[in-house]
Design a protein around this motif. Sequence first.
Motif, PDB file in Angstrom:
ATOM      1  N   ILE A 125       0.834  -1.201   0.000  1.00 32.61           N
ATOM      2  CA  ILE A 125       0.000   0.000   0.000  1.00 32.61           C
ATOM      3  C   ILE A 125       0.867   1.249   0.000  1.00 32.61           C
ATOM      4  O   ILE A 125       0.549   2.245  -0.663  1.00 32.61           O
ATOM      5  N   PRO A 129       0.762   3.613  -4.494  1.00 32.19           N
ATOM      6  CA  PRO A 129      -0.334   4.479  -4.027  1.00 32.19           C
ATOM      7  C   PRO A 129      -1.620   4.348  -4.823  1.00 32.19           C
ATOM      8  O   PRO A 129      -2.702   4.592  -4.295  1.00 32.19           O
ATOM      9  N   TRP A 145      -5.631   2.857   0.082  1.00 33.65           N
ATOM     10  CA  TRP A 145      -5.513   3.720   1.261  1.00 33.65           C
ATOM     11  C   TRP A 145      -6.735   3.562   2.178  1.00 33.65           C
ATOM     12  O   TRP A 145      -6.603   3.568   3.408  1.00 33.65           O
ATOM     13  N   VAL A 149      -6.456   2.271   6.113  1.00 35.39           N
ATOM     14  CA  VAL A 149      -6.948   3.051   7.249  1.00 35.39           C
ATOM     15  C   VAL A 149      -8.031   2.275   7.986  1.00 35.39           C
ATOM     16  O   VAL A 149      -8.025   2.178   9.221  1.00 35.39           O
ATOM     17  N   ASN A 193       3.490   9.132  -1.482  1.00 29.82           N
ATOM     18  CA  ASN A 193       2.323   8.546  -0.817  1.00 29.82           C
ATOM     19  C   ASN A 193       2.227   8.965   0.648  1.00 29.82           C
ATOM     20  O   ASN A 193       1.717   8.205   1.478  1.00 29.82           O
ATOM     21  N   THR A 196      -1.358   8.881   2.727  1.00 32.81           N
ATOM     22  CA  THR A 196      -1.801   7.527   3.066  1.00 32.81           C
ATOM     23  C   THR A 196      -0.947   6.934   4.175  1.00 32.81           C
ATOM     24  O   THR A 196      -1.461   6.326   5.122  1.00 32.81           O
ATOM     25  N   ALA A 199      -1.852   8.530   7.483  1.00 35.62           N
ATOM     26  CA  ALA A 199      -3.199   8.139   7.915  1.00 35.62           C
ATOM     27  C   ALA A 199      -3.210   6.734   8.505  1.00 35.62           C
ATOM     28  O   ALA A 199      -4.006   6.432   9.403  1.00 35.62           O
ATOM     29  N   ILE A 200      -2.329   5.880   8.021  1.00 39.31           N
ATOM     30  CA  ILE A 200      -2.268   4.503   8.518  1.00 39.31           C
ATOM     31  C   ILE A 200      -1.369   4.389   9.748  1.00 39.31           C
ATOM     32  O   ILE A 200      -1.728   3.759  10.747  1.00 39.31           O
TER      33      ILE A 200
END
Length: 279
Positions: A125, A129, A145, A149, A193, A196, A199-200
């Motif tokens: 991931i 992207p 993405w 998440v 990226n 993403t 966010a993760i």
Amino acid sequence: MAHIGLINLLLIIVNIAVSYKGLKDRTFFNKYSFEVDNILVYKDYKRLISSGFLHVNWMHLLFNMFSLYAFSGLELRMGHASYLVLYVASLVGGNLLSLLIHRNHGDYSAVGASGAVCGIVFASIAVFPGMKLGFFGLPFAIPAWAYGVGYVLYSIYGVRSKKDNIGHEAHLGGALIGMLVVLCMVPEVVVTNLPTILAILLPGIFFVYIIVTRPHALLIENKYFQEHVGDYDLDDRYNLERSGQKQDLDALLEKIHKRGMKSLTKKERAMLMKYSEEV
């Protein structure tokens, strides 16, 4: 059909071979599965790796190996050596988080490649992207993405709530380590990226920080957990007391014969006493 890398192919073969041996030989399975007491008390650290090549049944193995095959493209992007390091690091990372969370549960036992596979998925991931993920039975795919998440948040919820018997901790640990390792190996993905990745990683890392600094946050009771305490799921857990009492007893007697009574763990002694009373 995806082109499978050499290391990926070898990992699948080793998983199949070791799992086959474990499914046929209970003593072998017990010797190499993840178990908290054996790791923390008896310093049997090889289990942090060996348990990742054992599986509960063929369906468990098939699901993990198909997932590993589906992300074969990452090895072609990273190279053989880097991919192998990523796989092992994710496997160990997932087990270490499980060990941290279950350090006071001496009889907690687990097997499966899910932590390593999650590391490969989340590294993919980060590296790709624009990737989309499809699922069996669904006529559409979702952006990677969004899956990443959602999966991290679901894993955090699962670890915290204890409302099911899925090994969320190994999945989360493997996913986070996999993404962190690939950032070190392919640093340019930070530029391509970054949203993403943040966010993760941020919610996952924050949750691990809470676990370390405030372990009481995991102390929660609910009806499901009380009824299923000690259960192990088909993905990562395997309760040695749940199947084949005769096989268990044979394994214990064989261990005593080879290594003596003192080699038995506290749990094994209790099992032996229980079985002797039932005879």
